[in-house]
Design an enzyme around this catalytic site. Structure first.
Site, PDB file in Angstrom:
ATOM      1  N   GLU A   1       0.872  -1.155   0.000  1.00 24.69           N
ATOM      2  CA  GLU A   1       0.000   0.000   0.000  1.00 24.69           C
ATOM      3  C   GLU A   1       0.922   1.220   0.000  1.00 24.69           C
ATOM      4  OE1 GLU A   1      -2.739   0.113   3.293  1.00 24.69           O
ATOM      5  OE2 GLU A   1      -3.538   2.038   2.612  1.00 24.69           O
TER       6      GLU A   1
ATOM      7  N   ARG B   1       5.147 -12.773  10.034  1.00 26.43           N
ATOM      8  CA  ARG B   1       5.792 -11.482   9.791  1.00 26.43           C
ATOM      9  C   ARG B   1       7.215 -11.524  10.302  1.00 26.43           C
ATOM     10  NH1 ARG B   1       1.857  -7.611   9.057  1.00 26.43           N
ATOM     11  NH2 ARG B   1       3.321  -5.882   9.161  1.00 26.43           N
TER      12      ARG B   1
ATOM     13  N   LYS C   1       4.410   0.666   9.261  1.00 25.06           N
ATOM     14  CA  LYS C   1       4.510   1.970   8.612  1.00 25.06           C
ATOM     15  C   LYS C   1       3.870   3.066   9.469  1.00 25.06           C
ATOM     16  CE  LYS C   1       3.094   0.109   4.806  1.00 25.06           C
ATOM     17  NZ  LYS C   1       2.449  -0.122   3.514  1.00 25.06           N
TER      18      LYS C   1
HETATM   19  P1  ATP Z   1       2.690  -2.256   7.813  1.00 21.44           P
HETATM   20  O1  ATP Z   1       1.944  -2.830   8.966  1.00 21.44           O
HETATM   21  O2  ATP Z   1       4.119  -2.039   8.083  1.00 21.44           O
HETATM   22  O3  ATP Z   1       2.018  -1.065   7.226  1.00 21.44           O
HETATM   23  P2  ATP Z   1       1.466  -3.736   5.824  1.00 21.44           P
HETATM   24  O4  ATP Z   1       1.333  -5.199   5.771  1.00 21.44           O
HETATM   25  O5  ATP Z   1       0.254  -2.953   6.144  1.00 21.44           O
HETATM   26  O6  ATP Z   1       2.651  -3.397   6.740  1.00 21.44           O
HETATM   27  P3  ATP Z   1       1.603  -3.439   3.026  1.00 21.44           P
HETATM   28  O7  ATP Z   1       2.077  -2.306   2.222  1.00 21.44           O
HETATM   29  O8  ATP Z   1       0.167  -3.758   2.990  1.00 21.44           O
HETATM   30  O9  ATP Z   1       2.050  -3.155   4.502  1.00 21.44           O
HETATM   31  O10 ATP Z   1       2.475  -4.743   2.757  1.00 21.44           O
HETATM   32  C1  ATP Z   1       2.918  -5.181   1.495  1.00 21.44           C
HETATM   33  C2  ATP Z   1       3.344  -6.609   1.609  1.00 21.44           C
HETATM   34  O11 ATP Z   1       4.415  -6.751   2.521  1.00 21.44           O
HETATM   35  C3  ATP Z   1       2.230  -7.499   2.123  1.00 21.44           C
HETATM   36  O12 ATP Z   1       2.175  -8.652   1.303  1.00 21.44           O
HETATM   37  C4  ATP Z   1       2.637  -7.847   3.511  1.00 21.44           C
HETATM   38  O13 ATP Z   1       2.214  -9.126   3.843  1.00 21.44           O
HETATM   39  C5  ATP Z   1       4.160  -7.767   3.460  1.00 21.44           C
HETATM   40  N1  ATP Z   1       4.708  -7.418   4.766  1.00 21.44           N
HETATM   41  C6  ATP Z   1       4.476  -6.288   5.465  1.00 21.44           C
HETATM   42  N2  ATP Z   1       5.119  -6.299   6.640  1.00 21.44           N
HETATM   43  C7  ATP Z   1       5.785  -7.480   6.706  1.00 21.44           C
HETATM   44  C8  ATP Z   1       6.640  -8.103   7.678  1.00 21.44           C
HETATM   45  N3  ATP Z   1       6.934  -7.509   8.832  1.00 21.44           N
HETATM   46  N4  ATP Z   1       7.138  -9.324   7.389  1.00 21.44           N
HETATM   47  C9  ATP Z   1       6.863  -9.922   6.224  1.00 21.44           C
HETATM   48  N5  ATP Z   1       6.071  -9.397   5.278  1.00 21.44           N
HETATM   49  C10 ATP Z   1       5.527  -8.189   5.498  1.00 21.44           C
HETATM   50 MG    MG Z   2      -1.368  -2.316   5.177  1.00 24.58          MG
END
Ligand code: ATP
Ligand code: MG
Length: 557
Positions: free
Chosen positions: A36, A261, A271
């Site tokens: 995102e 994760r 983020k």
């Molecule tokens: P955040 O909580 O940091 O905003 P998010 O999952 O909301 O992370 P996205 O931009 O939606 O952020 O994530 C893009 C991809 O990265 C998704 O497929 C998510 O599963 C993966 N991802 C995000 N954080 C992690 C993590 N800590 N470990 C492994 N994969 C991750």
């Molecule tokens: Mg997200």
């Protein structure tokens, strides 16, 4: 029985190899990375990129970059550009770049189809009411009063939602599944909400935006994704993911696979939290070298190879885990040890005068550029009567196992000579300001003239030739291992000493020409990277990581 080859496969590779063997997904492998664009990528994302990009490479498949831009409130082009840049820098090239917003028309048509087959309805409950009607895992929910609205009426209202006739929050489109399901995500989840907001890609075209769960699975299907890898918290969303694609009879039926994760000690990995650190100026931007962002790690001096190696070592699993920050440091040390040219740089200078060395004399001494890479050759470093060594390399009263300089002790100056400390001079506060030493002219190159041994070897620079630079040293961003997990504000757990700026470091003259982004080793002191704040007359370095410090270990004992 497992062969050597299958034993080293991770559980996702097992799934993929089984799928290929069974002819599933036409034996294709097509993954995606779906960020995102609402912030900069962090090392957790790197794990996902390495995994998805790596699987596509390994199985001759394809890899998409898809911006999940279903939330117009928080998304910005700056983030899109930084994400592209970070993925490329990590060494992954995507086959296609898409936006979830590319599918807004198709997603809308699919929603209409759901209404037509009686699987979605327009609901007028407020968010509070929705919450109340939903029940909880042990109590079934209650049907919305709008659940049995006619198809004609639903279509009319949904069209008018789209046309902007209603204010935000007035209606939602919900799937009609099962208000008594034990899976809360099946209790008529929202598919669309009204949001009269400008979108960075589609402008003002839309007054309604699809929910993540709705858009995500269908986008995967539209792109022909075969294995849709996400993190564990989406496990309970999987039935909905499948329900949508099955009910809509999409051409492809991607399979969702969840993994844990990545979490690392002494930092936060979300983020939203990283954004707070940036906005409230606890750090100097997303690329602050203390941040676990890819841009922060890059500025700190991490290489793509080190990050990929780290992700490989961390591995893939379904168990929640917390990785020790020192594993990241290990990976970057391993990589820079092979690559980084060596220089001598004194962080906290202490003047040394070689009393028996002629005044006004300078020698050029041969120094090896990288003992790990003989082909990198050597350079000449100037030596003269007045030098700088590290303050911490002198001890007034030598302790046991102290092999560095002390009154009467002899050490080797790397690539130069053996010197012996004869005298030290203190200022009125009792601080040692200068050492007076003698050198042994017969020990040129740092070689023993008569077989006598010295245990300590120190780095040094010639005072009159040295250049002055700024060096930023970093420590952990947080004081506790899991700042995320505590009660209260995670920002109260920030380490106030996470950055220390040294403004009077003395470096050998060759270093003047180093350009921003270059990694070097300061002998004995660690790996350092030229910072982007460097100007023609002002060199700035970030310490990426220390070398293993044997005395620190010894003195702890
Ligand atoms: P955040 O909580 O940091 O905003 P998010 O999952 O909301 O992370 P996205 O931009 O939606 O952020 O994530 C893009 C991809 O990265 C998704 O497929 C998510 O599963 C993966 N991802 C995000 N954080 C992690 C993590 N800590 N470990 C492994 N994969 C991750
Ligand atoms: Mg997200």
């Amino acid at each position: 029985m497992e062969t050597e080859e299958t034993k080293s496969l991770n559980f996702i590779e097992h799934i993929i190899e089984n799928d290929i063997a069974e002819g599933k997904h036409e034996k294709r492998v097509h993954t995606r990375f779906p960020p995102e664009p609402n912030g900069y990528l962090h090392i957790g994302h790197a794990k996902s990129i390495c995994l998805n990009g790596g699987l596509a490479k390994k199985y001759n498949g394809k890899f998409n970059l898809r911006f999940d831009d279903t939330n117009p409130e928080t998304e910005e082009v700056e983030y899109v550009n930084s994400i592209r840049n970070d993925v490329k820098w990590l060494g992954f090239q995507w086959n296609n770049e898409f936006n979830a917003s590319d599918y807004f028309d198709q997603l809308y048509d699919y929603a209409v189809k759901l209404i037509e087959i009686g699987k979605a309805y327009v609901c007028s409950l407020t968010p509070e009411e929705v919450h109340e009607y939903r029940g909880n895992p042990t109590t079934p929910g209650k049907d919305s009063p709008d659940r049995n609205r006619s198809v004609v009426e639903n279509l009319d209202l949904f069209t008018r939602m789209k046309n902007g006739e209603f204010c935000d929050g007035k209606y939602t489109l919900r799937a009609k599944i099962d208000m008594a399901s034990t899976n809360m995500h099946f209790r008529d989840p929202a598919l669309y909400r009204i949001r009269k907001k400008h979108h960075w890609k589609t402008g003002d075209k839309w007054n309604i935006y699809p929910m993540y769960d709705y858009a995500h699975g269908i986008s995967d299907a539209i792109e022909g994704i075969t294995h849709s890898i996400c993190t564990l918290e989406f496990e309970l969303h999987r039935p909905l993911y499948e329900w949508l694609n099955n009910t809509l009879e999409t051409t492809h039926r991607p399979q969702q696979i969840e993994m844990s994760r990545l979490n690392i000690t002494y930092t936060v990995m979300s983020k939203r939290k990283l954004m707070q650190l940036v906005n409230e100026k606890h750090v100097n931007g997303w690329d602050d070298p203390r941040m676990p962002t890819i841009s922060g790690l890059r500025r700190r001096g991490y290489t793509p190879e080190a990050i990929r190696d780290f992700c490989e070592r961390v591995g893939i699993s379904k168990r929640e885990n917390l990785i020790d920050a020192s594993l990241l440091e290990f990976s970057v040390r391993e990589d820079l040890n092979k690559k980084a040219p060596r220089f001598m740089g004194v962080l906290n200078p202490l003047k040394v005068v070689i009393t028996n060395y002629p005044e006004n004399q300078t020698e050029e001494l041969e120094a090896v550029n990288n003992p790990e890479k003989p082909e990198d050759g050597s350079r000449k470093v100037p030596f003269s009567r007045e030098l700088y060594i590290e303050q911490e390399d002198f001890m007034e009263v030598a302790e046991k196992k102290w092999f560095r300089l002390a009154p009467g002790a002899e050490v080797r100056l790397r690539y130069a000579y053996f010197i012996t400390c004869q005298e030290f001079i203190k200022n009125e506060n009792g601080k040692v300001m200068e050492l007076r030493c003698t050198y042994d002219p017969a020990s040129k190159g740092g070689n023993s003239p008569d077989g006598r041994k010295v245990k300590g070897t120190l780095h040094w620079v010639s005072a009159q030739h040295a250049i002055t630079a700024e060096v930023r040293l970093y420590d952990r961003l947080f004081k506790t291992e899991t700042p995320d997990k505590g009660e209260g504000d995670f920002k109260d757990l920030l380490n106030p000493d996470s950055m220390k700026v040294l403004t009077n470091t003395k470096l050998e003259p060759h270093m003047k020409t180093l350009t921003s982004g270059t990694s070097v080793q300061f002998e004995r002191m660690g790996y350092f990277c030229v910072d982007k704040d460097t100007t023609k007359n002002h060199l700035v370095f970030n310490r990426t990581v220390t070398l293993k410090d044997t005395w620190a270990k010894e003195s702890k004992k």
